[in-house]
Design a protein around this motif. Structure first.
Motif, short mmCIF file in Angstrom:
data_model
loop_
_atom_site.label_atom_id
_atom_site.label_comp_id
_atom_site.label_asym_id
_atom_site.label_seq_id
_atom_site.Cartn_x
_atom_site.Cartn_y
_atom_site.Cartn_z
N VAL A 260 -5.30 -0.01 -4.66
CA VAL A 260 -4.24 0.40 -3.73
C VAL A 260 -4.45 -0.25 -2.37
O VAL A 260 -3.50 -0.63 -1.69
N LYS A 261 -5.72 -0.46 -1.98
CA LYS A 261 -6.01 -1.11 -0.70
C LYS A 261 -5.47 -2.55 -0.70
O LYS A 261 -4.86 -2.99 0.28
N ALA A 262 -5.66 -3.24 -1.80
CA ALA A 262 -5.14 -4.62 -1.90
C ALA A 262 -3.61 -4.62 -1.80
O ALA A 262 -3.00 -5.48 -1.17
N ILE A 263 -2.99 -3.61 -2.43
CA ILE A 263 -1.53 -3.48 -2.37
C ILE A 263 -1.07 -3.19 -0.93
O ILE A 263 -0.11 -3.79 -0.44
N LYS A 264 -1.81 -2.30 -0.26
CA LYS A 264 -1.50 -1.96 1.13
C LYS A 264 -1.58 -3.20 2.03
O LYS A 264 -0.71 -3.43 2.89
N ASP A 265 -2.63 -4.01 1.83
CA ASP A 265 -2.78 -5.20 2.67
C ASP A 265 -1.64 -6.19 2.45
O ASP A 265 -1.12 -6.79 3.39
N LYS A 266 -1.22 -6.32 1.20
CA LYS A 266 -0.10 -7.22 0.91
C LYS A 266 1.18 -6.69 1.55
O LYS A 266 1.96 -7.44 2.14
N GLY B 40 1.35 -5.62 -6.59
CA GLY B 40 0.06 -5.54 -7.27
C GLY B 40 0.06 -4.52 -8.39
O GLY B 40 1.10 -3.94 -8.72
N PHE B 41 -1.13 -4.34 -8.96
CA PHE B 41 -1.26 -3.48 -10.14
C PHE B 41 -2.36 -2.44 -9.96
O PHE B 41 -3.33 -2.68 -9.23
#
Lengths: 256, 256
Positions: A245-251, A217-218
């Motif tokens: 960063v939360k979206a990145i963590k979930d991925k 992610g970005f």
């Protein structure tokens, strides 16, 4: 889960490591954040107050413990490392806890000419390789800029590397070097986070220069984060960046 | 004159070192540029063509020479350094020359887990301490990000450090650490160059956070330099930035 945050100098490793650690802690994970960069300040980025930071004893200052566990008496240029220091009790004994995050810092270089930080790296390598983690345990290592730590194999025990890049050729060259070197030390999962993104062209540039599926992610370029740096504040206050960063963590969680 | 360019990761050390080296060469100085960062590419920033870069043998790959001169057989974790390697012939024998600049590169980390780069640092330290320079000789060392090289004392033989900073707290904290550590290894002259400057507030911020008289000048934030990075081109093509570095060079020459 053990992950190491790495990349070229100045790309935003410490900011990302701090926000990621705080997010895991907020979800009830037991988080061990390791500041493995003698020139970083993960404690500050995590939002530790000055008075707690002042009391942190970094690994580099635990001279007796390091000497005893890595068997390195005398000056740093005439040493023989014992490669199996005892590390099981280190997180409990030597961490500093705040905001739900347990922090272990490698420490800075206190005196010019005092030697390399090889003994500290041996200790960290042993630590990441041999810590037995339970279901909701996370280790987040904020590595030093560049690639020497990969020669040393400091983070060889992690499940994945996350390489923070910005949309420029140099940081992407560093990603490709890291990917190759990580494979040498047995770390097969090497992900990318694109930081300081200003527009779609920046995203496209990153995506065109990394392996397919490597990008988690970005994170958008944020003046708030820049101002956090100037004011010595934690970047955790910037809600857009934290959401990204939360979206990145979930991925990431779905991949490891 | 021997100078080392240092600072936090990502501030622009390599760009500055490259332009400075080219400017000295253009004035007829004999320039030895040393790429002391395993994760940098000073050759590219200096404008060396790809085919010449491909032929450069970095110090890290001169295994036999390093083993012989630093007395480090076997793996890197079981070594005893001989501290006085012979270095007088290294610049002539091992440099690559282009655009009037003689380049020596420390080299990268070729294999993960292959060890630290301590032997290369010992060789560079000896080199900078013992090279006898004549009137129009200049050595410009592009150091790795951060501060471990100061523990190692790699650049202890230089006349001055130039710390590249950007207008943010972290890179200025690194400047203060470097200043202290440089004094430990006997380097008293520590100057500052403010890079990526966008406005007067940025200049004021840098000036307010460094020693009086330490600042040699400023370099304006340049999209051209950013694009040079993306296109793997030398930043020497940006005339405004080159003019700013020239003013910094003239101020430096008056001080050492």
């Amino acid at each position: 889960m053990k992950i190491a945050i790495t990349g070229k100098g100045g790309v935003g490793k410490t900011t990302f490591a701090a926000i990621l650690s705080r997010l895991y802690a907020a979800e009830g994970f037991r988080v061990l954040a390791v500041d493995a960069d003698p020139d970083a300040n993960l404690a500050l980025a995590l939002g530790f107050p000055e008075e707690i930071i002042a009391g942190i004893v970094p690994i580099a200052e635990m001279k007796e413990m390091i000497a005893e566990r890595t068997n390195t008496p005398g000056d740093s240029f005439s040493k023989m490392f014992k490669l199996n220091p005892q590390v099981d009790d280190i997180p409990d004994k030597y961490c500093t806890r705040y905001n739900g995050v347990n922090l272990l810092t490698m420490g800075t270089v206190e005196n010019g000419g005092s030697g390399c930080v090889c003994p500290e790296h041996v200790l960290l390598k042993r630590l990441t390789s041999h810590l037995v983690l339970h279901n909701k345990d996370v280790v987040v290592m904020d590595m030093e800029a560049g690639i020497e730590h990969l020669g040393r194999g400091t983070a060889q025990g992690v499940n994945a590397f996350i390489v923070v890049v910005e949309p420029g050729a140099r940081s992407l060259q560093t990603y490709h070097k890291i990917k190759k070197l990580a494979a040498d030390i047995g770390v097969k999962k090497v992900y990318v986070v694109g930081n300081k993104i200003k527009d779609q062209a920046d995203k496209d540039y990153v995506l065109a220069n990394v392996d397919p599926d490597a990008c988690l992610g970005f994170i958008t370029y944020s003046q708030n984060v820049v101002h956090s740096d100037r004011a010595d504040r934690s970047p955790y206050a910037d809600s857009q960046v934290v959401d990204e960063v939360k979206a990145i963590k979930d991925k990431l969680s779905a991949l490891i």
